[in-house]
Design a protein around this motif. Structure first.
Motif, PDB file in Angstrom:
ATOM      1  N   LEU A 138       0.832  -1.202   0.000  1.00  0.00           N
ATOM      2  CA  LEU A 138       0.000   0.000   0.000  1.00  0.00           C
ATOM      3  C   LEU A 138       0.869   1.255   0.000  1.00  0.00           C
ATOM      4  CD1 LEU A 138      -2.808   1.296   0.182  1.00  0.00           C
ATOM      5  CD2 LEU A 138      -2.736   0.941   2.665  1.00  0.00           C
ATOM      6  N   VAL A 139       1.947   1.242   0.800  1.00  0.00           N
ATOM      7  CA  VAL A 139       2.871   2.385   0.818  1.00  0.00           C
ATOM      8  C   VAL A 139       3.517   2.565  -0.559  1.00  0.00           C
ATOM      9  CG1 VAL A 139       5.020   3.287   1.799  1.00  0.00           C
ATOM     10  CG2 VAL A 139       3.320   2.214   3.297  1.00  0.00           C
ATOM     11  N   ASP A 140       3.919   1.472  -1.167  1.00  0.00           N
ATOM     12  CA  ASP A 140       4.510   1.544  -2.513  1.00  0.00           C
ATOM     13  C   ASP A 140       3.524   2.140  -3.515  1.00  0.00           C
ATOM     14  OD1 ASP A 140       7.089   0.562  -2.048  1.00  0.00           O
ATOM     15  OD2 ASP A 140       6.433  -1.529  -2.171  1.00  0.00           O
ATOM     16  N   GLN A 141       2.259   1.758  -3.417  1.00  0.00           N
ATOM     17  CA  GLN A 141       1.241   2.329  -4.297  1.00  0.00           C
ATOM     18  C   GLN A 141       1.120   3.841  -4.080  1.00  0.00           C
ATOM     19  OE1 GLN A 141      -1.862  -0.670  -2.990  1.00  0.00           O
ATOM     20  NE2 GLN A 141      -2.467  -0.488  -5.138  1.00  0.00           N
ATOM     21  N   GLY A 142       1.215   4.248  -2.797  1.00  0.00           N
ATOM     22  CA  GLY A 142       1.136   5.668  -2.483  1.00  0.00           C
ATOM     23  C   GLY A 142       2.303   6.443  -3.056  1.00  0.00           C
ATOM     24  N   ILE A 143       3.512   5.895  -2.915  1.00  0.00           N
ATOM     25  CA  ILE A 143       4.708   6.557  -3.459  1.00  0.00           C
ATOM     26  C   ILE A 143       4.600   6.680  -4.972  1.00  0.00           C
ATOM     27  CG2 ILE A 143       7.206   6.336  -3.775  1.00  0.00           C
ATOM     28  CD1 ILE A 143       7.279   4.957  -1.002  1.00  0.00           C
ATOM     29  N   GLU A 144       4.076   5.636  -5.604  1.00  0.00           N
ATOM     30  CA  GLU A 144       3.905   5.662  -7.062  1.00  0.00           C
ATOM     31  C   GLU A 144       2.914   6.759  -7.466  1.00  0.00           C
ATOM     32  OE1 GLU A 144       2.255   2.660 -10.531  1.00  0.00           O
ATOM     33  OE2 GLU A 144       3.149   1.796  -8.721  1.00  0.00           O
ATOM     34  N   ALA A 145       1.806   6.899  -6.713  1.00  0.00           N
ATOM     35  CA  ALA A 145       0.810   7.930  -7.014  1.00  0.00           C
ATOM     36  C   ALA A 145       1.385   9.329  -6.819  1.00  0.00           C
ATOM     37  CB  ALA A 145      -0.421   7.734  -6.133  1.00  0.00           C
ATOM     38  N   ILE A 146       2.271   9.471  -5.825  1.00  0.00           N
ATOM     39  CA  ILE A 146       2.921  10.769  -5.589  1.00  0.00           C
ATOM     40  C   ILE A 146       3.904  11.076  -6.728  1.00  0.00           C
ATOM     41  CG2 ILE A 146       4.482  12.038  -4.054  1.00  0.00           C
ATOM     42  CD1 ILE A 146       3.214  10.351  -1.730  1.00  0.00           C
TER      43      ILE A 146
END
Length: 404
Positions: free
Chosen positions: A145-153
């Motif tokens: 989930l954190v990786d998905q967030g970093i990707e969205a940022i």
């Protein structure tokens, strides 16, 4: 009801235990709390056993306690515990049993020091408060989930995101709720220590470090709280060293508050910070904001800012709409009251609303812990997991080891 009723010999622990027993036994909604940097325990009970939901024009509400979930409700309403009964006492003053209200004397007499009676009621009242059982988050799923967030940022969709996770503990046999609440109060003097129960809705306990909005007389207060690290050494406030990632994360929350002021064309406010503050065994960066509502002509600033601020970037992300949609799509559980807001309203001319952080939800034989972490482009997923572990431990250690 007399909202100035106080008491000035039973022990503090027995008094807390008896108040919780009285609330659970009544069948109604109730709340017990201690505000930051005070020694006053406050308790309210709603004798009407129907669940109340109200609009958030705070200035017009009777004395009570408001509880709002993380997700916006379609009708913009919150749960409300109206103060049919109100009682407070000071932890630093001796308690004379004969000066207690009759209803509390009755509960003390029925309880007779029994931990088992409170524990049994707690388990019974916590049944059925969620439609879908909540599972604990795995490390693998949270890091994903954190990786998905970093990707969205990185792709420009978000500036910041605050993913959350859960941790499930068994409720120990012989769990002493009164002792645990008192230990939280003693351990976290700078936090809003609370326990509340709304029948068929939820039973929660926690120690939140974050004010969302507060009004006292003519003054309005709010804060930006972001950045987390473990407190270390004999003088952790002086030893703290903040990374650029944490400083920028805190600056985003400050900017969010200032943007809310700009939306309502409020230009006269005091801003103090950021400064390092201690909350349990964690350090945070905090900036305080203060407004004179009378001088600025904003008598309803509390309600207006509550609507604008929630959910803040500190618990959701930025931009708020995109961050909220990301969390709704990608988090695997319902946050319920975690990262929502709650607190006493219009009690002795004060309203204090807090973000529901460092919190636990009772589910009959289990306790669900919740924690989130502020993710930016520079985040390390492993460190974000470690941060949530530290946050879960703030309440979790008192569930696993009540005498901690």
């Amino acid at each position: 009801m007399n909202l100035t009723e106080t008491i000035t010999s039973i022990t503090q622990e027995e008094t807390i235990k008896s108040l919780v027993f009285h609330g659970l036994q009544s069948g109604g909604a109730f709340a017990l709390w201690r505000k930051p940097k005070t020694q006053t325990i406050e308790f309210i009970l709603d004798e009407n056993q129907e669940t109340h939901r109200i609009g958030l024009t705070l200035e017009e509400l009777p004395a009570g306690f408001v509880v709002h979930p993380f997700a916006d409700q379609e009708d913009k309403k919150a749960f409300f515990i109206q103060a049919s009964q109100y009682f407070k006492f000071n932890l630093e003053e001796p308690i004379s049993a004969e000066e207690l209200p009759v209803w509390l004397q009755s509960s003390i007499s029925q309880l007779d020091g029994s931990t088992e009676k409170v524990e049994k009621l707690l388990r019974v009242r916590s049944v059925g408060s969620t439609k879908t059982p909540i599972q604990g988050s795995s490390k693998e799923s949270f890091i994903q989930l954190v990786d998905q967030g970093i990707e969205a940022i990185s792709s420009g969709i978000l500036e910041k995101i605050v993913p959350a996770r859960t941790k499930v503990l068994d409720l120990p046999k012989g769990f002493d709720l009164g002792k645990t609440i008192l230990k939280l109060i003693q351990s976290y003097p700078n936090s809003f220590v609370n326990f509340f129960h709304i029948p068929q809705v939820g039973t929660w306990m926690g120690a939140s470090p974050e004010v969302l909005i507060e009004t006292k007389g003519d003054f309005f207060y709010t804060m930006a709280l972001a950045g987390t690290q473990a407190a270390q050494g004999d003088n952790p406030l002086k030893a703290a060293a903040w990374t650029q990632k944490e400083i920028e994360e805190q600056a985003l929350v400050c900017r969010y508050i200032v943007d809310c002021f700009k939306k309502i064309r409020l230009r006269e406010y005091e801003e103090h910070g950021p400064k390092t503050v201690l909350a349990g065994n964690l350090l945070h960066l905090r900036t305080d904001f203060k407004v004179n509502m009378k001088a600025t002509g904003f008598p309803q600033l509390g309600s207006v800012m509550l609507d604008l601020l929630h959910p803040t970037s500190a618990v959701c992300g930025m931009p708020r709409k995109a961050a909220h949609e990301f969390l709704q799509e990608n988090e695997s559980f319902d946050r319920s009251f975690f990262a929502g807001f709650f607190g006493p309203v219009n009690i002795e001319s004060e309203t204090s609303i807090y973000v529901n952080l460092r919190t636990a939800n009772f589910q009959e034989n289990q306790v669900i812990l919740f924690a989130g972490a502020g993710v930016t482009e520079d985040s390390d997923p492993e460190k974000e997991w470690e941060e949530t572990e530290m946050k879960c431990e703030i309440i979790g250690k008192f569930i696993k080891h009540p005498s901690a």
